[in-house]
Design a protein around this motif. Structure first.
Motif, PDB file in Angstrom:
ATOM      1  N   TYR A  96      -7.501  15.121  44.697  1.00  0.00           N
ATOM      2  CA  TYR A  96      -8.721  15.667  44.095  1.00  0.00           C
ATOM      3  C   TYR A  96      -8.999  17.059  44.664  1.00  0.00           C
ATOM      4  CZ  TYR A  96     -13.574  16.475  42.903  1.00  0.00           C
ATOM      5  OH  TYR A  96     -14.729  17.047  42.425  1.00  0.00           O
ATOM      6  N   HIS A  97      -8.962  17.157  45.992  1.00  0.00           N
ATOM      7  CA  HIS A  97      -9.295  18.429  46.632  1.00  0.00           C
ATOM      8  C   HIS A  97      -8.219  19.485  46.369  1.00  0.00           C
ATOM      9  CE1 HIS A  97     -12.836  16.721  48.401  1.00  0.00           C
ATOM     10  NE2 HIS A  97     -12.133  15.694  48.827  1.00  0.00           N
ATOM     11  N   ALA A  98      -6.968  19.060  46.304  1.00  0.00           N
ATOM     12  CA  ALA A  98      -5.904  20.011  45.957  1.00  0.00           C
ATOM     13  C   ALA A  98      -6.123  20.544  44.542  1.00  0.00           C
ATOM     14  CB  ALA A  98      -4.539  19.322  46.062  1.00  0.00           C
ATOM     15  N   ASN A  99      -6.495  19.663  43.635  1.00  0.00           N
ATOM     16  CA  ASN A  99      -6.738  20.069  42.252  1.00  0.00           C
ATOM     17  C   ASN A  99      -7.940  21.008  42.151  1.00  0.00           C
ATOM     18  OD1 ASN A  99      -6.033  19.841  39.425  1.00  0.00           O
ATOM     19  ND2 ASN A  99      -7.862  18.562  39.159  1.00  0.00           N
ATOM     20  N   GLU A 100      -8.937  20.811  43.013  1.00  0.00           N
ATOM     21  CA  GLU A 100     -10.076  21.738  43.045  1.00  0.00           C
ATOM     22  C   GLU A 100      -9.615  23.115  43.511  1.00  0.00           C
ATOM     23  OE1 GLU A 100     -12.027  19.622  41.129  1.00  0.00           O
ATOM     24  OE2 GLU A 100     -13.649  20.730  42.115  1.00  0.00           O
ATOM     25  N   LEU A 101      -8.732  23.147  44.532  1.00  0.00           N
ATOM     26  CA  LEU A 101      -8.195  24.442  44.997  1.00  0.00           C
ATOM     27  C   LEU A 101      -7.481  25.158  43.855  1.00  0.00           C
ATOM     28  CD1 LEU A 101      -6.415  24.137  48.483  1.00  0.00           C
ATOM     29  CD2 LEU A 101      -8.520  25.379  47.931  1.00  0.00           C
ATOM     30  N   LEU A 102      -6.807  24.377  43.014  1.00  0.00           N
ATOM     31  CA  LEU A 102      -6.064  24.970  41.888  1.00  0.00           C
ATOM     32  C   LEU A 102      -6.992  25.333  40.734  1.00  0.00           C
ATOM     33  CD1 LEU A 102      -2.932  22.609  41.810  1.00  0.00           C
ATOM     34  CD2 LEU A 102      -3.073  24.941  42.723  1.00  0.00           C
ATOM     35  N   GLY A 103      -8.234  24.933  40.806  1.00  0.00           N
ATOM     36  CA  GLY A 103      -9.182  25.283  39.753  1.00  0.00           C
ATOM     37  C   GLY A 103      -9.145  24.373  38.534  1.00  0.00           C
ATOM     38  N   ARG A 104      -8.615  23.150  38.700  1.00  0.00           N
ATOM     39  CA  ARG A 104      -8.580  22.161  37.596  1.00  0.00           C
ATOM     40  C   ARG A 104      -7.954  22.748  36.325  1.00  0.00           C
ATOM     41  NH1 ARG A 104     -14.230  18.681  37.271  1.00  0.00           N
ATOM     42  NH2 ARG A 104     -14.481  18.329  39.493  1.00  0.00           N
ATOM     43  N   ASP A 105      -6.933  23.591  36.496  1.00  0.00           N
ATOM     44  CA  ASP A 105      -6.416  24.269  35.299  1.00  0.00           C
ATOM     45  C   ASP A 105      -5.073  23.722  34.831  1.00  0.00           C
ATOM     46  OD1 ASP A 105      -4.656  25.191  37.135  1.00  0.00           O
ATOM     47  OD2 ASP A 105      -4.956  27.324  36.721  1.00  0.00           O
ATOM     48  N   GLY A 106      -4.772  22.481  35.204  1.00  0.00           N
ATOM     49  CA  GLY A 106      -3.569  21.855  34.661  1.00  0.00           C
ATOM     50  C   GLY A 106      -2.322  22.051  35.486  1.00  0.00           C
ATOM     51  N   ARG A 107      -2.468  22.587  36.701  1.00  0.00           N
ATOM     52  CA  ARG A 107      -1.279  22.792  37.535  1.00  0.00           C
ATOM     53  C   ARG A 107      -0.986  21.615  38.457  1.00  0.00           C
ATOM     54  NH1 ARG A 107      -2.291  27.850  40.693  1.00  0.00           N
ATOM     55  NH2 ARG A 107      -4.430  27.762  39.936  1.00  0.00           N
ATOM     56  N   LEU A 108      -1.752  20.534  38.337  1.00  0.00           N
ATOM     57  CA  LEU A 108      -1.412  19.285  39.038  1.00  0.00           C
ATOM     58  C   LEU A 108      -0.765  18.326  38.043  1.00  0.00           C
ATOM     59  CD1 LEU A 108      -1.368  17.105  41.229  1.00  0.00           C
ATOM     60  CD2 LEU A 108      -3.800  16.704  40.808  1.00  0.00           C
ATOM     61  N   VAL A 109       0.483  17.941  38.338  1.00  0.00           N
ATOM     62  CA  VAL A 109       1.223  16.992  37.507  1.00  0.00           C
ATOM     63  C   VAL A 109       1.537  15.765  38.350  1.00  0.00           C
ATOM     64  CG1 VAL A 109       3.401  16.592  36.292  1.00  0.00           C
ATOM     65  CG2 VAL A 109       2.222  18.785  36.031  1.00  0.00           C
ATOM     66  N   GLN A 110       1.154  14.589  37.870  1.00  0.00           N
ATOM     67  CA  GLN A 110       1.350  13.346  38.607  1.00  0.00           C
ATOM     68  C   GLN A 110       2.327  12.441  37.863  1.00  0.00           C
ATOM     69  OE1 GLN A 110      -2.908  12.194  39.004  1.00  0.00           O
ATOM     70  NE2 GLN A 110      -2.662  12.794  41.147  1.00  0.00           N
ATOM     71  N   VAL A 111       3.323  11.946  38.588  1.00  0.00           N
ATOM     72  CA  VAL A 111       4.381  11.143  37.974  1.00  0.00           C
ATOM     73  C   VAL A 111       4.425   9.753  38.618  1.00  0.00           C
ATOM     74  CG1 VAL A 111       6.864  10.979  37.526  1.00  0.00           C
ATOM     75  CG2 VAL A 111       5.743  13.223  37.519  1.00  0.00           C
ATOM     76  N   GLY A 112       4.416   8.715  37.783  1.00  0.00           N
ATOM     77  CA  GLY A 112       4.554   7.337  38.273  1.00  0.00           C
ATOM     78  C   GLY A 112       3.246   6.589  38.394  1.00  0.00           C
ATOM     79  N   ILE A 113       2.140   7.209  37.997  1.00  0.00           N
ATOM     80  CA  ILE A 113       0.816   6.591  38.135  1.00  0.00           C
ATOM     81  C   ILE A 113       0.782   5.272  37.368  1.00  0.00           C
ATOM     82  CG2 ILE A 113      -1.667   6.859  37.752  1.00  0.00           C
ATOM     83  CD1 ILE A 113      -0.466   8.955  39.707  1.00  0.00           C
ATOM     84  N   ARG A 114       0.371   4.194  38.043  1.00  0.00           N
ATOM     85  CA  ARG A 114       0.298   2.888  37.360  1.00  0.00           C
ATOM     86  C   ARG A 114      -0.646   1.916  38.047  1.00  0.00           C
ATOM     87  NH1 ARG A 114       4.769   3.850  40.301  1.00  0.00           N
ATOM     88  NH2 ARG A 114       5.717   2.227  41.571  1.00  0.00           N
ATOM     89  N   ALA A 115      -1.259   2.319  39.152  1.00  0.00           N
ATOM     90  CA  ALA A 115      -2.196   1.428  39.841  1.00  0.00           C
ATOM     91  C   ALA A 115      -3.514   2.181  39.970  1.00  0.00           C
ATOM     92  CB  ALA A 115      -1.650   1.039  41.216  1.00  0.00           C
ATOM     93  N   SER A 116      -4.241   2.225  38.862  1.00  0.00           N
ATOM     94  CA  SER A 116      -5.478   3.005  38.823  1.00  0.00           C
ATOM     95  C   SER A 116      -6.576   2.174  38.185  1.00  0.00           C
ATOM     96  CB  SER A 116      -5.252   4.287  38.002  1.00  0.00           C
ATOM     97  OG  SER A 116      -6.490   4.922  37.739  1.00  0.00           O
ATOM     98  N   GLY A 117      -7.786   2.309  38.673  1.00  0.00           N
ATOM     99  CA  GLY A 117      -8.919   1.612  38.085  1.00  0.00           C
ATOM    100  C   GLY A 117      -9.379   2.238  36.783  1.00  0.00           C
ATOM    101  N   ARG A 118      -8.875   3.427  36.488  1.00  0.00           N
ATOM    102  CA  ARG A 118      -9.261   4.146  35.268  1.00  0.00           C
ATOM    103  C   ARG A 118      -8.036   4.438  34.422  1.00  0.00           C
ATOM    104  NH1 ARG A 118     -14.908   5.971  34.969  1.00  0.00           N
ATOM    105  NH2 ARG A 118     -15.671   6.099  37.111  1.00  0.00           N
ATOM    106  N   THR A 119      -8.283   4.847  33.201  1.00  0.00           N
ATOM    107  CA  THR A 119      -7.172   5.157  32.305  1.00  0.00           C
ATOM    108  C   THR A 119      -6.636   6.562  32.565  1.00  0.00           C
ATOM    109  OG1 THR A 119      -8.649   6.126  30.675  1.00  0.00           O
ATOM    110  CG2 THR A 119      -8.197   3.757  30.466  1.00  0.00           C
ATOM    111  N   LYS A 120      -5.459   6.767  32.043  1.00  0.00           N
ATOM    112  CA  LYS A 120      -4.853   8.097  32.085  1.00  0.00           C
ATOM    113  C   LYS A 120      -5.751   9.127  31.391  1.00  0.00           C
ATOM    114  CE  LYS A 120      -1.205  10.048  29.380  1.00  0.00           C
ATOM    115  NZ  LYS A 120       0.159  10.582  29.451  1.00  0.00           N
ATOM    116  N   GLU A 121      -6.330   8.714  30.252  1.00  0.00           N
ATOM    117  CA  GLU A 121      -7.185   9.634  29.502  1.00  0.00           C
ATOM    118  C   GLU A 121      -8.399  10.065  30.339  1.00  0.00           C
ATOM    119  OE1 GLU A 121      -5.826   6.791  28.245  1.00  0.00           O
ATOM    120  OE2 GLU A 121      -4.332   7.990  27.147  1.00  0.00           O
ATOM    121  N   HIS A 122      -8.926   9.124  31.123  1.00  0.00           N
ATOM    122  CA  HIS A 122     -10.067   9.466  31.974  1.00  0.00           C
ATOM    123  C   HIS A 122      -9.703  10.612  32.919  1.00  0.00           C
ATOM    124  CE1 HIS A 122     -13.346   9.184  34.877  1.00  0.00           C
ATOM    125  NE2 HIS A 122     -12.416   9.163  35.812  1.00  0.00           N
TER     126      HIS A 122
END
Ligand SMILES: [Mn+2]
Length: 369
Positions: free
Chosen positions: A217-243
């Motif tokens: 979360y904090h790394a993505n804030e440093l990047l300005g939430r502009d789409g430069r964080l890419v996450q691969v393999g996500i499958r254990a989350s309380g929320r959806t990908k769309e969220h």
């Protein structure tokens, strides 16, 4: 700050490689044996000297390795404090590993007080008490908690070896916050490629700002939430990908997409996304639990249905052919876990060592240019 002052401070805040876990009897001989192997000396007394010599030659490094055996618990079970030592042991058993190549310097381990995470969580009295214990000086301004020590160490490394690529051995995933922040502070426009079963995208967890579940979360804030964080393999989350994608501007690849699209198409997507956003270099954070648990069960929260090590390596290498490596980490390897499986923890360590070899090789190439 002068070069010698920075080296002196590294000697105060770090320990020789493999020595970041504080032991007094249990585990001590194994720790010393590993250190004799790392520094290729026959006596314990020679370890400190060899370490200091390595730090004094840091300007020759193209890749720097730092261990952070911090383990404030990935929520369920612990054991990642053993990661840095076990990973080095696994690398040393590989004759061709780039860990042993010219240009790679292991600067050692952050000296971890296991109950601590960040200095901001501590009272002045606690900081003074720990400063007295670590440095023999309650008045020093040096930090005492592992994440702050990691950040300070990487700041010195950046000054002493401005072109070297830092690779961090975790530890739990909290260590990626100081590691990524230090890489970001170097000024290049970064992309962040993150392998994980979990998003790590909480602003805080149980009121704690910086921990294993919040670093992205904090790394993505440093990047300005502009789409430069890419996450691969996500499958254990309380929320959806769309969220996550709609609220934080991240791009996530969940197993359905990994299993139905070609890896080539996904790699092209990621590269195109980074190019479109002016990315100059990529930081790779590899949480071992992003890989399917069949290959890596010596970790705190193993998860089924993830990518294979081959898929993770192929994607990593492909992206790092397009962009230089800015820094990286391999985290959440917990050698005491995965018991009951006769192939563990060796299998997990083998996969993690492969990931590290790839990062070290990419770092050596990036450090050249
Ligand atoms: Mn993680």
């Amino acid at each position: 700050m002068k070069v010698s002052e920075r080296v002196d401070e590294l000697v105060r805040i770090l320990r020789p490689a493999g020595g970041g876990v504080y032991v007094v009897s249990t585990g001590l001989e194994a720790q010393r044996a590993l250190q004799r192997r790392i520094y290729e000396v026959t006596h314990d007394a020679a370890v400190e000297h060899a370490w200091r010599v390595a730090l004094e030659r840091l300007d020759e490094a193209r890749v720097v390795v730092l261990g952070v055996p911090s383990d404030c618990g990935a929520g369920f079970v612990r054991g990642a404090n053993q990661g840095p030592a076990a990973l080095r042991d696994a690398l040393l058993s590989r004759p061709d590993t780039p860990y042993l190549a010219d240009g790679v310097t292991d600067v050692g381990d952050v000296r971890v007080v296991p109950q601590l995470l960040t200095d901001a969580m501590l009272s002045e009295a606690q900081k003074a008490a720990t400063r007295r214990a670590l440095y023999g000086d309650a008045e020093t301004a040096l930090p005492v908690a592992p994440l702050d020590l990691c950040r300070l160490a990487l700041t010195h490394v950046a000054a002493l070896a401005p072109n070297a690529v830092p690779i961090v051995l975790g530890g739990d995933h909290s260590v990626s916050w100081p590691a990524f922040a230090a890489a970001h502070a170097r000024g290049r426009r970064l992309g962040l490629l993150h392998f994980d079963a979990h998003t790590d995208l909480l602003p805080e967890r149980l009121g704690i700002e910086h921990c294993f579940a919040t670093w992205a979360y904090h790394a993505n804030e440093l990047l300005g939430r502009d789409g430069r964080l890419v996450q691969v393999g996500i499958r254990a989350s309380g929320r959806t990908k769309e969220h996550w994608e709609s609220t934080l501007g991240v791009r996530q690849y969940w197993p359905d997409e990994l299993h139905t699209r070609s890896l080539e198409a996904i790699a092209d997507d990621i590269i195109e996304r980074f190019r479109a956003r002016g990315v100059q270099a990529v930081y790779v954070s590899n949480d071992i639990d992003g890989t399917d648990e069949r290959y890596v069960s010596a970790t705190g929260t193993p998860a089924p249905d993830g990518p294979s090590p081959q898929q993770v390596r192929w994607l990593t290498r492909r992206v790092l052919k397009a962009f230089p490596l800015a820094g990286g980490d391999v985290v959440e390897v917990a050698p005491p876990l995965g018991q009951g499986d006769p192939h563990e923890p060796e299998r997990t360590l083998h996969v993690a060592a492969d990931y590290l070899d790839d990062l070290l090789s990419a770092g050596l190439s990036a450090g050249e240019g």
